[in-house]
Design a protein around this motif. Structure first.
Motif, PDB file in Angstrom:
ATOM      1  N   GLU A  96       0.845  -1.373   0.013  1.00 44.49           N
ATOM      2  CA  GLU A  96       0.082  -0.062  -0.040  1.00 44.49           C
ATOM      3  C   GLU A  96       0.981   1.408  -0.077  1.00 44.49           C
ATOM      4  N   TYR A  97       2.021   1.072   0.756  1.00 43.23           N
ATOM      5  CA  TYR A  97       2.823   2.409   0.735  1.00 43.23           C
ATOM      6  C   TYR A  97       3.296   2.508  -0.589  1.00 43.23           C
ATOM      7  N   TYR A  98       3.790   1.508  -1.026  1.00 41.23           N
ATOM      8  CA  TYR A  98       4.575   1.855  -2.744  1.00 41.23           C
ATOM      9  C   TYR A  98       3.627   2.394  -3.672  1.00 41.23           C
ATOM     10  N   TRP A  99       2.262   1.712  -3.793  1.00 44.04           N
ATOM     11  CA  TRP A  99       1.348   2.310  -4.670  1.00 44.04           C
ATOM     12  C   TRP A  99       0.698   3.717  -4.574  1.00 44.04           C
ATOM     13  N   PHE A 100       0.542   4.016  -3.082  1.00 43.77           N
ATOM     14  CA  PHE A 100      -0.008   5.213  -2.793  1.00 43.77           C
ATOM     15  C   PHE A 100       1.230   6.361  -2.702  1.00 43.77           C
ATOM     16  N   HIS A 101       2.020   6.027  -2.084  1.00 42.36           N
ATOM     17  CA  HIS A 101       3.205   7.132  -1.963  1.00 42.36           C
ATOM     18  C   HIS A 101       4.274   7.087  -2.870  1.00 42.36           C
ATOM     19  N   VAL A 102       4.853   6.033  -3.365  1.00 37.93           N
ATOM     20  CA  VAL A 102       5.784   6.095  -4.438  1.00 37.93           C
ATOM     21  C   VAL A 102       5.139   6.359  -5.669  1.00 37.93           C
ATOM     22  N   VAL A 103       4.021   5.403  -6.424  1.00 39.55           N
ATOM     23  CA  VAL A 103       3.712   5.526  -7.615  1.00 39.55           C
ATOM     24  C   VAL A 103       2.515   6.872  -7.638  1.00 39.55           C
ATOM     25  N   PHE A 104       1.499   6.808  -6.802  1.00 33.17           N
ATOM     26  CA  PHE A 104       0.672   7.859  -6.870  1.00 33.17           C
ATOM     27  C   PHE A 104       1.308   9.286  -6.633  1.00 33.17           C
ATOM     28  N   LEU A 105       1.748   9.389  -5.573  1.00 30.33           N
ATOM     29  CA  LEU A 105       2.132  10.802  -4.922  1.00 30.33           C
ATOM     30  C   LEU A 105       3.580  11.137  -5.719  1.00 30.33           C
ATOM     31  N   GLY A 106       4.359  10.055  -6.123  1.00 34.52           N
ATOM     32  CA  GLY A 106       5.630  10.434  -6.607  1.00 34.52           C
ATOM     33  C   GLY A 106       6.572  10.613  -5.519  1.00 34.52           C
ATOM     34  N   GLU A 107       6.667   9.988  -4.566  1.00 35.94           N
ATOM     35  CA  GLU A 107       7.383  10.410  -3.261  1.00 35.94           C
ATOM     36  C   GLU A 107       8.558   9.632  -3.513  1.00 35.94           C
ATOM     37  N   GLU A 108       9.821   9.640  -2.990  1.00 41.50           N
ATOM     38  CA  GLU A 108      10.970   8.805  -2.852  1.00 41.50           C
ATOM     39  C   GLU A 108      10.660   7.643  -2.447  1.00 41.50           C
ATOM     40  N   ASP A 109      11.160   6.462  -2.871  1.00 45.32           N
ATOM     41  CA  ASP A 109      10.772   5.233  -2.164  1.00 45.32           C
ATOM     42  C   ASP A 109      11.587   5.074  -0.858  1.00 45.32           C
ATOM     43  N   GLN A 110      11.013   4.876   0.123  1.00 44.81           N
ATOM     44  CA  GLN A 110      11.604   4.716   1.371  1.00 44.81           C
ATOM     45  C   GLN A 110      11.078   3.282   2.148  1.00 44.81           C
ATOM     46  N   GLY A 111      10.632   2.359   1.124  1.00 43.89           N
ATOM     47  CA  GLY A 111      10.422   0.951   1.430  1.00 43.89           C
ATOM     48  C   GLY A 111      11.609   0.275   2.049  1.00 43.89           C
ATOM     49  N   PRO A 112      11.396  -0.846   2.776  1.00 39.92           N
ATOM     50  CA  PRO A 112      12.505  -1.735   3.134  1.00 39.92           C
ATOM     51  C   PRO A 112      13.295  -2.689   2.227  1.00 39.92           C
ATOM     52  N   TRP A 113      12.744  -2.801   1.033  1.00 39.93           N
ATOM     53  CA  TRP A 113      13.375  -3.392   0.008  1.00 39.93           C
ATOM     54  C   TRP A 113      14.494  -3.046  -0.702  1.00 39.93           C
ATOM     55  N   THR A 114      15.543  -3.787  -1.222  1.00 43.07           N
ATOM     56  CA  THR A 114      16.756  -3.378  -1.697  1.00 43.07           C
ATOM     57  C   THR A 114      16.708  -4.243  -3.109  1.00 43.07           C
ATOM     58  N   ASP A 115      17.679  -3.719  -3.987  1.00 39.55           N
ATOM     59  CA  ASP A 115      18.052  -4.401  -5.006  1.00 39.55           C
ATOM     60  C   ASP A 115      18.281  -5.828  -4.780  1.00 39.55           C
ATOM     61  N   GLU A 116      19.279  -6.054  -3.854  1.00 37.94           N
ATOM     62  CA  GLU A 116      19.804  -7.401  -3.481  1.00 37.94           C
ATOM     63  C   GLU A 116      18.762  -8.095  -2.614  1.00 37.94           C
ATOM     64  N   ASP A 117      17.771  -7.516  -1.944  1.00 35.59           N
ATOM     65  CA  ASP A 117      16.707  -8.370  -1.202  1.00 35.59           C
ATOM     66  C   ASP A 117      15.427  -7.578  -1.638  1.00 35.59           C
ATOM     67  N   PRO A 118      14.978  -7.890  -2.767  1.00 33.36           N
ATOM     68  CA  PRO A 118      13.511  -7.405  -3.023  1.00 33.36           C
ATOM     69  C   PRO A 118      12.376  -7.724  -2.153  1.00 33.36           C
ATOM     70  N   ASP A 119      12.380  -8.767  -1.433  1.00 33.70           N
ATOM     71  CA  ASP A 119      11.353  -9.292  -0.389  1.00 33.70           C
ATOM     72  C   ASP A 119      11.568  -8.940   0.924  1.00 33.70           C
ATOM     73  N   ARG A 120      12.606  -8.090   1.332  1.00 29.73           N
ATOM     74  CA  ARG A 120      12.795  -7.851   2.403  1.00 29.73           C
ATOM     75  C   ARG A 120      11.924  -7.548   3.331  1.00 29.73           C
ATOM     76  N   GLU A 121      10.752  -6.878   3.089  1.00 30.74           N
ATOM     77  CA  GLU A 121       9.501  -6.592   4.111  1.00 30.74           C
ATOM     78  C   GLU A 121       9.311  -7.851   4.476  1.00 30.74           C
ATOM     79  N   MET A 122       9.175  -8.816   3.899  1.00 36.43           N
ATOM     80  CA  MET A 122       8.559 -10.383   4.450  1.00 36.43           C
ATOM     81  C   MET A 122       9.636 -10.919   5.326  1.00 36.43           C
ATOM     82  N   ARG A 123      11.055 -10.663   4.892  1.00 35.62           N
ATOM     83  CA  ARG A 123      12.022 -11.189   5.795  1.00 35.62           C
ATOM     84  C   ARG A 123      12.140 -10.420   7.028  1.00 35.62           C
ATOM     85  N   ILE A 124      12.125  -9.396   7.291  1.00 34.26           N
ATOM     86  CA  ILE A 124      12.028  -8.558   8.523  1.00 34.26           C
ATOM     87  C   ILE A 124      11.066  -8.482   9.254  1.00 34.26           C
ATOM     88  N   ALA A 125       9.843  -8.981   8.778  1.00 32.19           N
ATOM     89  CA  ALA A 125       8.811  -8.937   9.526  1.00 32.19           C
ATOM     90  C   ALA A 125       8.749  -9.700  10.763  1.00 32.19           C
TER      91      ALA A 125
END
Length: 167
Positions: A64-93
Motif C-alpha cells: 500500500e505504501y508503494y502504490w500510494f506514496h511512491v507511484v501515486f504521489l511520486g515520493e521517494e521510495d523509502q520501502g525496506p526492500w533493496t535490489d539485493e533483497d527485493p522481498d525484505r519486507e517479508m524477511r524482516i517482519a
C-alpha cells in the motif's frame, strides 16, 4: 471500525471501491486474531520460507505504501526492500511483534482512506508503471483490492496449518 460485510454505505463508485478494499484489509487483520507471536513467525510452506503471517501483513502494509506514496504521489521510495533483497519486507517482519505490524497496517490504511476521500478517482499517478503508463487512483484501488484479497488466501492457508482455524 472492522467491516463485517462488503456492502457499501452508498452505491456510488467511490463507496464501492473503498468498501471492498476496507473489507479485504479487515479480513486480513481478522485472520490474524488470536495468533501467537511464535506462530506469526512460522514459515510452514517448504517452498516459501518468507511466507509467514507476519510477513504477509508486513508485505500488505508496504505494498500500500508503494502504490500510494511512491507511484501515486511520486515520493521517494523509502520501502525496506533493496535490489539485493527485493522481498525484505517479508524477511524482516519476523523481527517485529504481529500486533505492531497490524497496528501499522491499520494506521496506514486510515491515512490512505483520507487521501482517497479527497482525490478524484481519475487523477493519474505521478510515476509511470509498466510501459510508461500512468495509472489512475481508481486502478490503484482495484489493484490493492486484488492484491489484498489474493494474500488473504495465503493467510487462510497459513492459519489453518498453524492451528486449524478456518474462515
Amino acid at each position: 471500525m472492522t467491516r463485517i460485510d462488503d456492502t457499501p454505505p452508498s452505491w456510488d463508485e467511490r463507496a464501492q471501491l473503498t468498501t471492498f478494499l476496507d473489507y479485504a484489509r479487515d479480513a486480513a487483520r481478522a485472520k490474524c486474531d488470536g495468533v501467537s507471536a511464535e506462530n506469526a513467525r512460522k514459515a510452514l510452506l517448504p517452498g516459501s520460507p518468507l511466507m509467514t503471517m507476519s510477513g504477509v501483513i508486513n508485505h500488505l502494509r508496504w505494498v500500500e505504501y508503494y502504490w500510494f506514496h511512491v507511484v501515486f504521489l511520486g515520493e521517494e521510495d523509502q520501502g525496506p526492500w533493496t535490489d539485493e533483497d527485493p522481498d525484505r519486507e517479508m524477511r524482516i517482519a519476523v523481527d517485529f511483534p504481529l500486533t505492531q505490524l497490524l497496528a501499522e497496517y491499520a494506521g496506514q490504511a486510515a491515512d490512505h482512506r483520507d487521501l482517497v476521500a479527497g482525490t478524484s478517482l481519475d487523477e493519474q499517478a505521478r510515476r509511470a508503471v509498466r510501459n510508461g503508463v500512468h495509472v489512475n487512483l481508481r486502478w490503484i484501488l482495484l489493484h490493492l483490492t486484488e492484491e489484498t484479497a489474493r494474500h488473504n488466501g495465503h493467510l487462510d492457508i497459513l492459519r489453518e496449518m498453524l492451528d486449524g482455524t478456518t474462515g
